[in-house]
Each structure stands twice: as structure tokens, then as C-alpha cells.
Design a protein around this motif. Structure first.
Motif, PDB file in Angstrom:
ATOM      1  N   LEU A 166       0.797  -1.134  -0.098  1.00  0.00           N
ATOM      2  CA  LEU A 166       0.034  -0.026   0.105  1.00  0.00           C
ATOM      3  C   LEU A 166       0.948   1.274   0.363  1.00  0.00           C
ATOM      4  O   LEU A 166       1.672   1.371   0.780  1.00  0.00           O
ATOM      5  N   ILE A 168       0.640   5.269   0.263  1.00  0.00           N
ATOM      6  CA  ILE A 168      -0.200   6.555   0.543  1.00  0.00           C
ATOM      7  C   ILE A 168       0.397   7.812   0.163  1.00  0.00           C
ATOM      8  O   ILE A 168       1.491   7.968   0.425  1.00  0.00           O
ATOM      9  N   THR A 193      -2.311   4.917  -3.949  1.00  0.00           N
ATOM     10  CA  THR A 193      -3.156   5.843  -3.333  1.00  0.00           C
ATOM     11  C   THR A 193      -2.936   7.344  -3.261  1.00  0.00           C
ATOM     12  O   THR A 193      -1.943   7.616  -2.888  1.00  0.00           O
ATOM     13  N   ASP A 194      -3.805   8.155  -3.319  1.00  0.00           N
ATOM     14  CA  ASP A 194      -3.613   9.664  -2.914  1.00  0.00           C
ATOM     15  C   ASP A 194      -5.088  10.333  -2.628  1.00  0.00           C
ATOM     16  O   ASP A 194      -6.034   9.735  -3.044  1.00  0.00           O
ATOM     17  N   LEU A 218      -7.544   8.130  -1.262  1.00  0.00           N
ATOM     18  CA  LEU A 218      -7.235   7.730   0.199  1.00  0.00           C
ATOM     19  C   LEU A 218      -6.871   9.313   1.044  1.00  0.00           C
ATOM     20  O   LEU A 218      -5.915   9.528   0.509  1.00  0.00           O
ATOM     21  N   ILE A 220      -5.723  10.511   4.601  1.00  0.00           N
ATOM     22  CA  ILE A 220      -5.013  10.003   5.712  1.00  0.00           C
ATOM     23  C   ILE A 220      -5.621  10.455   6.948  1.00  0.00           C
ATOM     24  O   ILE A 220      -5.554   9.953   8.201  1.00  0.00           O
ATOM     25  N   MET A 224      -8.806   5.710   7.361  1.00  0.00           N
ATOM     26  CA  MET A 224      -8.113   4.745   6.247  1.00  0.00           C
ATOM     27  C   MET A 224      -8.593   3.487   6.231  1.00  0.00           C
ATOM     28  O   MET A 224      -8.943   2.981   5.085  1.00  0.00           O
ATOM     29  N   ALA A 259       4.819   5.510   2.563  1.00  0.00           N
ATOM     30  CA  ALA A 259       4.364   6.824   2.570  1.00  0.00           C
ATOM     31  C   ALA A 259       5.490   7.740   2.480  1.00  0.00           C
ATOM     32  O   ALA A 259       6.346   7.963   3.427  1.00  0.00           O
TER      33      ALA A 259
END
Length: 421
Positions: A166, A168, A193-194, A218, A220, A224, A259
């Protein structure tokens, strides 16, 4: 580069008619004279603090005076030096133009007459932003370190099924590119994801040839686990519609969470790290890339991306940064936060004596620890509500595996540290 930013701050204040006499100005008067949008007030306060620390302004008890004058030739020379610094750091020419345009546009940026996004993504193009996150000496080095950390984590897992990753806040995919190269021979289930569909569309075009790639919105700061609940069972070409909260059931499905340059946007660092921990499978690895020093050039450019959006409250951060007009945690603070939510085997690169450590950006990798059974915060809140008087009602309970010790030089009792509440 930082010197040019300081001179641009001072020049912006002088252009607003401030400090042309011997009088003192309150912070409120300065904000008013600049016409600063409320969501950017914290940035102006950062400028005043930076100018004071650097000896260009005198400040006492919320009053400011004696700002050093900045002539146009001095500012022009600083701009030329900024360009030399840009070349030395390996930024492309587009990024140099971005920095110079941002410094010249400070009065308009602070009044919200133009947005930094319009400067960083001119005409919807991502080339300038890639210069900041990919095409420069420091970013190339750090993205390579992050890719190595992800590859190392992939070797440590049991080789069964696809590697579940994943990412992010993936943005322009500057880190993604090197990570995918490092995992080229690994079967992947990679969820990119963003918070913005703009970046998802660009990523689909750029990484569409990579097997196992999926895409999802997504945020944060918006739960989430609920947003990701249906992501694993979605098709490999997931649409950019925001995910529902139907299917996750508390599962922690990811082997690796990546991340890069995003977690400083979390309103509460501890809560966000705890959520990421719970998204990891047992023994899974979290890889973070974060800035830990707030350079003056950032305060006159990228910080405008970090002000609250129009629909968001102006309260700012709700964690250890609360009321401090800062965005980035220090290296030591990240280490304490990771330990507090149960991560172990934390590694940090570059080393403190590495020349690139001066840039203040680091890659952290940490493994999800397996502590004792955690009590359910909801049950504890309900029990506390029955037993505590109304004025002592708890708003939230967080369950962690360990508490960090007191900082060196602080009071020996952890209950008596300055600022403890």
C-alpha cells in the motif's frame, strides 16, 4: 537558497508598508497589512519567527520592530545565488523558475489571490513537481533508499502469494517508480493511493503496464481502514471512486506500507501511525520518507500546500505540533512516535554523518510489533462515561504498546514534563 527566501520574506513585509518607521507592530497588525488569508496566518507567523532567529527582526512579547531593509539589488543578487544553488542541488530549470516565481508572488500567495498549485502544476503538468520530488540530488538518493528498504522488507516475508503493498500519498509517483523497479521480479498486489484523483489518473497512464497495480482515493485524516475496506477485493483496474466501508472487517492485509512525503499532513501523527500499524500484516514493514527540518525556502513555497483547505477548520494539528506553527517532526520525534504505537526494529537513513543529512530528509523503516492484547477504546470510553463527571469526560482513548521515555535534559518525572496535560 534559504537566504533568498529570508530576503523575500522581509521584502514582502516592506512592500506592505511595514517597518518603514521606528514603531513596533503586533502580529495582528502585520497580518492585516498583508491582507493574509486566515488559513495562511500560520505561515506569516513562521516568517516572523525565522526573521527574528536570523537576526533580521527584533521581537518581544508579540511586538516586532527593526526589520532590516532589503534593497532591490540585494534581492536580485540573492535570486541569482538561488539559481546557482538550484543547479548545485541538481534541480531542473523548471524547479528554479518555480522557486523564483513563488518568492516574487508572496504577496499574492499569502492573500490567496493565486494558489501554489497553479505554480507547481502549470497547465495541469507534473514536470515541475517531479523536479521537487524526483529530479534532484537529495530526492534521487532518498527515493533509492526507500526502494531499497521496500525490497529488503520483501525479502524478509514468506514467499507465498503476491507481495501486498500500500502506497499512501503517492502523488507524482516519484518514489513509486524506483520501488517498482526494485520489485520488478516480485508478483505484486500494489495499491497506489492519493487524496487527489488527478494523481491517480496520471499514475494509471504512467504505470498501466505494470501487472498487479490498483488505484484508490485515500485521505489519511478520514479513517483509512474504512476507505480501504473494499480495495483488496476490487479489480486490478480499480476506478477512482472513493471506497466504501463494507468489507475489511478489521483485516490487516498489507505486507508493506509506503508513505513518502505525506505523513506530515496527518492532523494527529500518533493516531495515523496507529492506523497504519493496524493495516499491516504481522511482521509487516512501514517505510516513511519525511522532511525533518523546516527550511526557509519551504516556508515561502511548499508550505502554502499545507494550509487548511477552505472547508477545513483552522485549528491546525492536534498532536505534539499543536500551537507551534510547524509542519515537520524532527528525526527524534519520529523515532519516539514509531515506538509509542508499537513499531520495532526502526532503521533510519541517511546516517547523521552523511553529507546529505544536512538536507534534513530521512527514510525510516519499521516492523509492526506484536504487543499484548489491546483493550477496545470504544468499550473504555463507554465505561469512563459511566464513571466520570461530565467535566472530566474523555473525548478519545488511544491504545499503544509502549510509552517513550522522557527526553534527555527534561524533568526526570514523566508526569512533570513541560507542557504535559
Amino acid at each position: 537558497m534559504d537566504h533568498a527566501a529570508l530576503l523575500a520574506m522581509a521584502h514582502t513585509l516592506h512592500r506592505a508598508g511595514l517597518f518603514g518607521d521606528d514603531r513596533s507592530y503586533s502580529t495582528g497588525e502585520i497580518l492585516s497589512a498583508l491582507g493574509a488569508a486566515p488559513r495562511h496566518h500560520w505561515i506569516v507567523r513562521r516568517w516572523l519567527a525565522a526573521l527574528t532567529r536570523e537576526g533580521m527582526l527584533r521581537s518581544e512579547a508579540g511586538e516586532h520592530h527593526g526589520l532590516r531593509p532589503v534593497s532591490r539589488p540585494e534581492l536580485a543578487a540573492a535570486m541569482r545565488n538561488l539559481e546557482a544553488g538550484r543547479r548545485g542541488m541538481g534541480y531542473p530549470a523548471a524547479m528554479g523558475r518555480f522557486f523564483q516565481t513563488a518568492l516574487r508572488s508572496l504577496p499574492h500567495l499569502v492573500r490567496d489571490e493565486i494558489s501554489l498549485q497553479s505554480l507547481l502544476f502549470p497547465g495541469g503538468e507534473t514536470g515541475t513537481a517531479q523536479g521537487n520530488y524526483r529530479d534532484n540530488l537529495v530526492s534521487r538518493h532518498l527515493n533509492a533508499l526507500a526502494a531499497t528498504a521496500v525490497a529488503t522488507a520483501s525479502w524478509a516475508r514468506d514467499a507465498q502469494g503476491r507481495l501486498r503493498v500500500l502506497e499512501i500519498g503517492a502523488g507524482v509517483g516519484a518514489t513509486t517508480e524506483l520501488v517498482l523497479d526494485a520489485l520488478a521480479h516480485v508478483p505484486l498486489d500494489y495499491l497506489f493511493t492519493d487524496v487527489s484523483g488527478f494523481f491517480l489518473d496520471a499514475a494509471r497512464e504512467r504505470f498501466g503496464h505494470v501487472p498487479g497495480m490498483r488505484y484508490a482515493l485515500l485521505d489519511i485524516n478520514a479513517g483509512m481502514s474504512a476507505q480501504l475496506s473494499s480495495a483488496r477485493s476490487s479489480s486490478a483496474r480499480l476506478s477512482s471512486a472513493r471506497l466504501s466501508s463494507a468489507q475489511c472487517g478489521g483485516e490487516a492485509p498489507f505486507d508493506i506500507v509506503l508513505a513518502a512525503n505525506v505523513l506530515h499532513n496527518a492532523r494527529h501523527t500518533g493516531r495515523t501511525l496507529a492506523s497504519l500499524r493496524d493495516l499491516l500484516a504481522p511482521g509487516g514493514t512501514l517505510v516513511l520518507l519525511e522532511s525533518c527540518i523546516e527550511h526557509h525556502l519551504v516556508s515561502t513555497s511548499m508550505h502554502f500546500l499545507m494550509s487548511p483547505r477552505a472547508e477545513e477548520p483552522l485549528t491546525g494539528f492536534a498532536d505534539l505540533r499543536e500551537g507551534q506553527d510547524r509542519v515537520f517532526l524532527t528525526r527524534a520525534e519520529w523515532l519516539r512516535q514509531l515506538a509509542a504505537v508499537g513499531f520495532r526494529d526502526v532503521r533510519v537513513r541517511p546516517d547523521p554523518d552523511d553529507p546529505l543529512a544536512a538536507a534534513g530528509q530521512y527514510v525510516f523503516s519499521a516492523v509492526r510489533g506484536e504487543g499484548a492484547h489491546r483493550p477496545d477504546p470504544g468499550s473504555l470510553l463507554a465505561a469512563a462515561a459511566e464513571r466520570l463527571p461530565l467535566h472530566l469526560a474523555l473525548r478519545e482513548i488511544q491504545s499503544v504498546d509502549a510509552l517513550p521515555g522522557p527526553d534527555p535534559g527534561m524533568a526526570t518525572s514523566p508526569c512533570r514534563r513541560p507542557g504535559a496535560r
